[in-house]
Design a protein around this motif. Structure first.
Motif, PDB file in Angstrom:
ATOM      1  N   ILE A  93       0.882  -1.181   0.000  1.00 20.56           N
ATOM      2  CA  ILE A  93       0.000   0.000   0.000  1.00 20.56           C
ATOM      3  C   ILE A  93       0.920   1.231   0.000  1.00 20.56           C
ATOM      4  CG2 ILE A  93      -1.754   1.291   1.272  1.00 20.56           C
ATOM      5  CD1 ILE A  93      -2.540  -1.363   2.611  1.00 20.56           C
ATOM      6  N   HIS A  94       0.819   2.034  -1.034  1.00 22.77           N
ATOM      7  CA  HIS A  94       1.665   3.229  -1.123  1.00 22.77           C
ATOM      8  C   HIS A  94       0.927   4.415  -0.517  1.00 22.77           C
ATOM      9  CE1 HIS A  94       4.847   1.591  -3.753  1.00 22.77           C
ATOM     10  NE2 HIS A  94       3.888   0.746  -4.090  1.00 22.77           N
ATOM     11  N   ILE A  95       1.573   5.078   0.418  1.00 26.59           N
ATOM     12  CA  ILE A  95       0.993   6.277   1.046  1.00 26.59           C
ATOM     13  C   ILE A  95       1.513   7.484   0.281  1.00 26.59           C
ATOM     14  CG2 ILE A  95       0.798   7.623   3.167  1.00 26.59           C
ATOM     15  CD1 ILE A  95      -0.559   4.828   3.192  1.00 26.59           C
ATOM     16  N   ASP A  96       0.589   8.252  -0.273  1.00 25.34           N
ATOM     17  CA  ASP A  96       0.970   9.356  -1.164  1.00 25.34           C
ATOM     18  C   ASP A  96       1.301  10.617  -0.371  1.00 25.34           C
ATOM     19  OD1 ASP A  96       1.338  11.008  -3.256  1.00 25.34           O
ATOM     20  OD2 ASP A  96      -0.595  10.640  -4.225  1.00 25.34           O
ATOM     21  N   ILE A  97       2.413  11.233  -0.709  1.00 21.33           N
ATOM     22  CA  ILE A  97       2.855  12.487  -0.066  1.00 21.33           C
ATOM     23  C   ILE A  97       1.825  13.600  -0.257  1.00 21.33           C
ATOM     24  CG2 ILE A  97       4.176  13.160  -2.122  1.00 21.33           C
ATOM     25  CD1 ILE A  97       6.155  14.541  -0.351  1.00 21.33           C
ATOM     26  N   MET A  98       1.015  13.496  -1.331  1.00 21.52           N
ATOM     27  CA  MET A  98       0.061  14.572  -1.644  1.00 21.52           C
ATOM     28  C   MET A  98      -1.020  14.740  -0.571  1.00 21.52           C
ATOM     29  SD  MET A  98       1.019  16.137  -4.180  1.00 21.52           S
ATOM     30  CE  MET A  98       2.644  15.781  -3.657  1.00 21.52           C
ATOM     31  N   ASP A  99      -1.222  13.692   0.236  1.00 19.45           N
ATOM     32  CA  ASP A  99      -2.230  13.799   1.309  1.00 19.45           C
ATOM     33  C   ASP A  99      -1.777  14.756   2.406  1.00 19.45           C
ATOM     34  OD1 ASP A  99      -4.107  12.024   0.248  1.00 19.45           O
ATOM     35  OD2 ASP A  99      -2.918  10.308   0.891  1.00 19.45           O
ATOM     36  N   TYR A 100      -0.472  15.074   2.423  1.00 21.09           N
ATOM     37  CA  TYR A 100       0.068  15.891   3.518  1.00 21.09           C
ATOM     38  C   TYR A 100       0.542  17.264   3.071  1.00 21.09           C
ATOM     39  CZ  TYR A 100      -0.059  11.387   5.685  1.00 21.09           C
ATOM     40  OH  TYR A 100      -0.503  10.194   6.168  1.00 21.09           O
ATOM     41  N   ILE A 101       0.553  17.512   1.763  1.00 14.70           N
ATOM     42  CA  ILE A 101       1.088  18.795   1.275  1.00 14.70           C
ATOM     43  C   ILE A 101      -0.055  19.726   0.890  1.00 14.70           C
ATOM     44  CG2 ILE A 101       2.275  19.810  -0.718  1.00 14.70           C
ATOM     45  CD1 ILE A 101       4.397  17.847  -0.448  1.00 14.70           C
ATOM     46  N   GLN A 102       0.048  20.976   1.319  1.00 11.60           N
ATOM     47  CA  GLN A 102      -0.971  21.969   0.973  1.00 11.60           C
ATOM     48  C   GLN A 102      -0.292  23.193   0.379  1.00 11.60           C
ATOM     49  OE1 GLN A 102      -2.047  22.178   4.983  1.00 11.60           O
ATOM     50  NE2 GLN A 102      -3.541  20.535   4.895  1.00 11.60           N
ATOM     51  N   PRO A 103      -0.933  23.843  -0.613  1.00 10.04           N
ATOM     52  CA  PRO A 103      -0.325  25.057  -1.188  1.00 10.04           C
ATOM     53  C   PRO A 103      -0.216  26.143  -0.124  1.00 10.04           C
ATOM     54  CG  PRO A 103      -2.230  24.319  -2.478  1.00 10.04           C
ATOM     55  CD  PRO A 103      -2.222  23.523  -1.218  1.00 10.04           C
ATOM     56  N   ALA A 104       0.871  26.908  -0.162  1.00 11.89           N
ATOM     57  CA  ALA A 104       1.053  28.003   0.796  1.00 11.89           C
ATOM     58  C   ALA A 104       1.800  29.125   0.093  1.00 11.89           C
ATOM     59  CB  ALA A 104       1.846  27.508   1.996  1.00 11.89           C
ATOM     60  N   SER A 105       1.858  30.276   0.731  1.00 13.10           N
ATOM     61  CA  SER A 105       2.560  31.395   0.087  1.00 13.10           C
ATOM     62  C   SER A 105       3.562  32.011   1.056  1.00 13.10           C
ATOM     63  CB  SER A 105       1.559  32.450  -0.379  1.00 13.10           C
ATOM     64  OG  SER A 105       0.772  32.870   0.697  1.00 13.10           O
ATOM     65  N   CYS A 106       4.624  32.590   0.514  1.00 11.26           N
ATOM     66  CA  CYS A 106       5.612  33.299   1.321  1.00 11.26           C
ATOM     67  C   CYS A 106       6.199  34.421   0.466  1.00 11.26           C
ATOM     68  CB  CYS A 106       6.709  32.351   1.792  1.00 11.26           C
ATOM     69  SG  CYS A 106       7.725  31.723   0.467  1.00 11.26           S
ATOM     70  N   THR A 107       6.890  35.349   1.084  1.00 11.07           N
ATOM     71  CA  THR A 107       7.452  36.473   0.327  1.00 11.07           C
ATOM     72  C   THR A 107       8.714  36.009  -0.411  1.00 11.07           C
ATOM     73  OG1 THR A 107       8.870  37.140   2.157  1.00 11.07           O
ATOM     74  CG2 THR A 107       6.655  38.098   2.089  1.00 11.07           C
ATOM     75  N   ASP A 108       9.139  36.809  -1.383  1.00 11.34           N
ATOM     76  CA  ASP A 108      10.344  36.470  -2.152  1.00 11.34           C
ATOM     77  C   ASP A 108      11.558  36.369  -1.242  1.00 11.34           C
ATOM     78  OD1 ASP A 108       8.905  36.388  -4.396  1.00 11.34           O
ATOM     79  OD2 ASP A 108       9.532  38.325  -5.217  1.00 11.34           O
ATOM     80  N   ALA A 109      11.630  37.283  -0.262  1.00  7.89           N
ATOM     81  CA  ALA A 109      12.785  37.289   0.649  1.00  7.89           C
ATOM     82  C   ALA A 109      12.830  35.998   1.467  1.00  7.89           C
ATOM     83  CB  ALA A 109      12.700  38.493   1.582  1.00  7.89           C
ATOM     84  N   GLU A 110      11.646  35.562   1.966  1.00  4.96           N
ATOM     85  CA  GLU A 110      11.582  34.322   2.750  1.00  4.96           C
ATOM     86  C   GLU A 110      11.952  33.123   1.883  1.00  4.96           C
ATOM     87  OE1 GLU A 110       8.035  35.588   5.907  1.00  4.96           O
ATOM     88  OE2 GLU A 110       7.520  34.633   4.009  1.00  4.96           O
ATOM     89  N   PHE A 111      11.476  33.155   0.628  1.00  2.41           N
ATOM     90  CA  PHE A 111      11.776  32.059  -0.301  1.00  2.41           C
ATOM     91  C   PHE A 111      13.288  31.953  -0.510  1.00  2.41           C
ATOM     92  CE2 PHE A 111      12.452  30.039  -4.380  1.00  2.41           C
ATOM     93  CZ  PHE A 111      11.505  29.031  -4.399  1.00  2.41           C
ATOM     94  N   ARG A 112      13.930  33.107  -0.757  1.00  2.72           N
ATOM     95  CA  ARG A 112      15.376  33.108  -1.013  1.00  2.72           C
ATOM     96  C   ARG A 112      16.157  32.641   0.216  1.00  2.72           C
ATOM     97  NH1 ARG A 112      14.305  37.654  -4.270  1.00  2.72           N
ATOM     98  NH2 ARG A 112      14.565  39.085  -2.525  1.00  2.72           N
ATOM     99  N   GLN A 113      15.680  33.078   1.386  1.00  5.20           N
ATOM    100  CA  GLN A 113      16.351  32.695   2.625  1.00  5.20           C
ATOM    101  C   GLN A 113      16.267  31.176   2.834  1.00  5.20           C
ATOM    102  OE1 GLN A 113      14.922  34.884   6.016  1.00  5.20           O
ATOM    103  NE2 GLN A 113      16.199  33.776   7.458  1.00  5.20           N
ATOM    104  N   MET A 114      15.059  30.617   2.632  1.00  3.47           N
ATOM    105  CA  MET A 114      14.888  29.168   2.799  1.00  3.47           C
ATOM    106  C   MET A 114      15.696  28.414   1.746  1.00  3.47           C
ATOM    107  SD  MET A 114      10.963  28.466   3.948  1.00  3.47           S
ATOM    108  CE  MET A 114      10.056  29.558   2.893  1.00  3.47           C
TER     109      MET A 114
END
Length: 953
Positions: A822-843
């Motif tokens: 039985i394969h458990i799909d990662i998609m059940d746990y991921i949700q779209p989210a948003s962050c600023t460009d600066a936060e994206f670059r930092q991460m």
């Protein structure tokens, strides 16, 4: 019901490695052993019965040798034993031995020790056999008058469960409990009795409440909570009762218990939408946030305030409470502060923006003096962003905010200073009237800027917006001051060789005497020891950056000098002054170039920077009108265009938010008349108490039942083949932090299968919570087995295993059927989210794991491919629509998603359309995924690889 699913209300931890003892040794221990060995034997018997063993031979032994004992531990274990032991024969009749047990219960109910009485009453709540309960009824009734509250409150619960399951045994229970409630003094007994009346006879409960409604505030918190629940249910079922009870809810807002205040506020909002009610509830929530020390409580209550704000009619009421909400900022937790600032920003209006800005300015100044907390820098950044948003939405506030924020340009924390710089750039472009003020402040703090990135930005702003002769002169003065004496190379060589000016040689430290190994004295010059550190201290900021090899700032300086020189030429008519200024600018550029080419800096100048500085020199030497236009007009035009686009996007998102909130009624919506509606249809809203209970239990199956399309059959996984002796299929129910497998096992043979066990194992960050119990399957019989799997992080997991069983009467070894994975799909746990460009670059810079996926698809359109990837990975595109529109043969986009465990996943899509291969050529390129954990990066990569190609419909 199978043996494995025998209901046991008591949870027991079973050590997995223990050997099951034999029935004979258990019998011997129970008959002849000491109290200690009897206790251990009884524990083993309980565990074996829970694991599916029948052990019928031990029943009489326990009745004869263990039941008469008065030891409290034995008594407690016996209650668990009687709870789980089979009490009926296979044809459903009660076992004869149970009459003896029943007599023992009766004696325990009249026992002088209140603990034994109370625990026996608790146990009776779990019995499902009316024949056993019938002889005990007089003893149970008598316990209602016991002197000890522990016995009385358990007697109420026992009467309640018996009344609910077998009403004929105690038909007068509501009347009996009502009389008991009137005379009772203990809070826990009153609470249990009142709760029983709510569920058994609501009218009696209301009668009792109406007699003591004025004393409700004096009751204990546990009883108050039940009263809130009753009022909620009554008022929703019968809205005409609201006027009678709403005053009581108002009183409970003043309760000393935080739980009661929280529930009362939630109930008040559902019962009344009057501004006074909403204000009272919101005030109560704010009070709770401030007084409660637990950050989780603060976040939960803040969420309730955010929910209130979502309602268009409540928003105006909350706007008046913005200042109260800001009191929450005293909490040191960053997450609480973040949510509070966001809420305040959503509620800000022209009426309260001034007060909000004053508070935020005070908070910013406070953070300047506090350094011990690790989140101070992040909090300062949050405050700067909030002030930025306020100033953009309410331009009148910008003049108040800018002077305070400009101080932070010299801050050591680059992130907060960068946010200030971005704000200043937007303010200086938008608000013409503030330009002189900003330029003046910028020149004041310019020399104190410590980080090269901020220095570069400040240089650009000064070069772009200095328009008067005095300002331009000031910029040149600041640049010269920041660069030190020129030419730089000669000056630095002199420093290195020690040929420094007289005033630099003067040292405060006296000469120091040192003793060598030989025992002789050596005098060390104070100058030679302090010169390197002095040299570092004396070096001006810009020269320091250049000596460190950061020549990008030199290219920025060249552009700034070119802009101000070209502007100076248009302002000042005197040819001599024009030439002098241009010459000075060119001298600075040339000396920087010379330094870059020398071996003094830590890193040599790059070719790009050389090219840029050379271009600026050429522009200044020729001074053509075209270049003047490009440097002084086109640059600003592109900035203006970018800010306009960003503002439009913000307005669009705000418009969407407000549209979401507005309650629209369609033309063909049915109109409901309260007088014509049946009582059960009136409850338009779901029961809040039921919802919160289901949420706490992690049970979200209601939603699936409500949606007819989301059939359970779509989620069924076949585990074995149709021709296997045991057929199995599983329904996989993913529920946030755990997975429930509901496995249907069918015996397809004509043999009885004994010890049929589902053995499971997991791969990935999954953990099996409990081992499913073995069961016996009759020929062609079927059974359901449930297994719980805990999920610890977001990555693809596999559950695999087999079913083993013995055939009744066969001498061969155990049989085994291997199950499909039985394969458990990662998609059940991921949700779209948003962050600023600066936060994206930092991460992006921080995350350790990267997974590079090569694009291999049959999609020929860039935008279509991007949408396909977004749909199949649950990620959100952060790159704005405007940047992706149009067609230029290639596309780059940033994607972001967050898991329910708070893990971040970043992706950068870099794709192109190979035009030389014709119009039907598929998209090519790469997708780079970054995440904190390896599992998440790999799982997302696998998901993208699996779903890249579009399936033909």
């Amino acid at each position: 019901m199978t043996a494995a699913e025998n209901v046991c209300y008591t949870l027991i931890n079973v050590p997995n490695d223990s050997e099951p003892p034999s029935e004979i040794s258990l019998k011997a221990d129970l008959e002849k052993g000491e109290i200690k060995s009897k206790t251990e034997a009884l524990k083993k018997v309980i565990i074996m019965i829970l694991n599916g063993e029948k052990l019928p031979g031990l029943l009489m032994t326990i009745i004869r040798f263990v039941l008469p004992l008065q030891d409290h531990t034995i008594k407690k274990l016996l209650l668990v034993f009687w709870e789980i032991v089979p009490k009926t024969t296979p044809d459903g009749k009660l076992l004869q031995e149970m009459i003896l047990v029943c007599d023992a219960y009766r004696k325990d109910l009249q026992h002088p020790n209140e603990f034994i009485r109370g625990s026996t009453l608790r146990f009776l709540c779990k019995l499902k056999e009316s024949e056993l309960l019938e002889p005990l009824m007089p003893a149970i009734r008598a316990c209602l008058e016991h002197r000890h509250s522990y016995v009385r409150r358990n007697a109420v619960l026992a009467i309640y469960t018996i009344y609910r399951n077998f009403e004929n045994l105690i038909p007068d229970a509501p009347e009996l409990i009502h009389d008991f409630l009137v005379n009772e003094k203990d809070a826990s007994c009153k609470r249990n009795a009142f709760m029983m009346l709510i569920h058994a006879d609501q009218d009696r409960a209301l009668d009792y409440l109406s007699t003591c409604i004025d004393q409700v505030h004096t009751f204990g918190d546990i009883l108050q909570l039940v009263i809130v629940e009753l009022i909620y249910k009554v008022c929703h079922a019968n809205p005409s009762e609201r006027a009678r009870f709403i005053r009581c809810i108002y009183n409970l807002l003043q309760s000393s218990s935080p739980a009661v205040k929280y529930e009362a506020a939630g109930t008040l909002v559902t019962l009344s939408s009057a501004p006074t009610a909403v204000k009272a509830a919101a005030q109560c929530y704010i009070d709770l946030i401030i007084k409660e020390s637990d950050n989780n409580v603060k976040l939960i209550v803040l969420d309730r305030l955010v929910e209130l704000k979502e309602h268009p009619t409540h928003e105006r009421v909350l706007q008046d409470l913005v200042m109260d909400i800001l009191r929450v900022l005293a909490t040191p937790d960053l997450e609480v502060r973040k949510k509070t600032l966001q809420l305040a920003l959503d509620l800000v209006s022209s009426r309260n923006v001034e007060e909000l800005v004053i508070v935020l300015k005070k908070e910013v100044i406070k953070t300047n003096n506090v350094t011990e907390h690790e989140d101070t820098d992040k909090y300062r950044q949050l405050l700067v962003r909030t002030l930025h948003s306020c100033s953009v939405r309410f331009p009148d506030m910008a003049a108040n905010v800018i002077p305070v924020l400009m101080e932070f340009l010299s801050d050591t924390n680059e992130a907060a200073a960068a946010d200030v710089l971005e704000f200043v750039r937007e303010a200086i472009q938008r608000f013409d009237s503030l330009r002189p003020l900003i330029i003046e402040k910028m020149l004041e703090v310019f020399h104190a800027i410590k980080t090269v990135k901020i220095y570069r930005g400040a240089l650009w702003i000064l070069g772009e917006y200095c328009s008067t002769k005095d300002d331009i002169q000031s910029v040149m003065t600041e640049v010269r001051r920041s660069l030190g004496e020129i030419p730089i190379v000669e000056n630095e060589i002199k420093r290195e060789s020690g040929e420094v000016k007289a005033e630099e040689e003067v040292s405060v430290a006296p000469a120091q005497k040192l003793v060598t190994e030989m025992g002789t004295y050596v005098t060390q010059s104070a100058l030679s020891s302090s010169r390197p550190s002095k040299k570092e201290e004396d070096r001006p900021p810009l020269r320091g950056f250049l000596m460190d090899g950061d020549f990008y700032v030199a290219a920025s300086l060249a552009t700034t000098l070119t802009k101000v020189a070209l502007r100076y030429v248009t302002i000042v008519q005197d040819k001599k002054k024009q030439n002098s200024f241009i010459a000075e600018s060119m001298l600075i550029m040339v000396t920087v170039l010379h330094l870059g080419k020398s071996s003094l800096p830590k890193k040599p100048i790059t070719d790009d920077d050389v090219e840029r500085i050379s271009l600026c020199l050429k522009v200044l030497s020729e001074c053509s009108p075209l270049m003047n236009d490009i440097f002084n007009k086109e640059c600003r035009k592109s900035l203006s265009h970018m800010l306009t686009v960003r503002l439009e996007e913000e307005k669009l998102s705000q418009k969407k938010e407000s549209e979401k909130r507005n309650v629209t009624v369609q033309a063909d919506d049915p109109i409901s008349f309260m007088q014509l509606t049946a009582k059960n249809e009136m409850t338009s809203k779901e029961d809040q108490f039921q919802l919160s209970l289901l949420a706490a239990m992690g049970n979200t199956q209601r939603k699936e039942a409500a949606d007819p399309l989301a059939s359970k059959l779509n989620k069924v996984t076949q585990l074995t083949g149709f021709s296997d002796p045991v057929y199995a299929e599983a329904y996989v129910h993913v529920n946030q932090y755990d997975i429930v497998l509901d496995v249907l096992v069918v015996n397809q043979t004509s043999d009885t299968l004994q010890n049929c066990t589902l053995e499971l194992a997991t791969l990935g960050d999954l953990k099996l919570v409990e081992k499913p119990s073995p069961l016996t399957l009759a020929p062609h019989d079927f059974a359901n087995i449930k297994a719980n799997v805990k999920v610890a992080s977001t990555e693809n997991g596999i559950i695999f295993g087999n079913i083993v069983y013995d055939v009744s009467g066969a001498a061969s070894d155990r049989n085994c059927v291997v199950l499909s994975d039985i394969h458990i799909d990662i998609m059940d746990y991921i949700q779209p989210a948003s962050c600023t460009d600066a936060e994206f670059r930092q991460m992006w810079a921080e995350f350790e794991w990267e997974n590079k996926v090569t694009v291999n698809t049959n999609i020929t359109d860039l935008n279509e491919y991007l949408q396909h990837i977004l749909g199949s990975t649950n990620m959100k595109c952060l790159t704005p629509e405007k940047a992706l529109s149009g067609f230029c043969g290639f596309m780059a986009a940033n994607l972001y998603a967050r898991s329910i465990f708070g893990e971040d996943a970043l992706a950068n899509v870099s794709i192109e359309k190979p035009i030389h291969l014709g119009p039907d050529a598929p998209v090519t390129g790469h997708i780079r995924i970054r995440a904190k954990s390896q599992g998440m990066a790999l799982s997302l990569g696998d998901k993208i690889n699996l779903s890249q190609k579009k399936t033909s419909v």
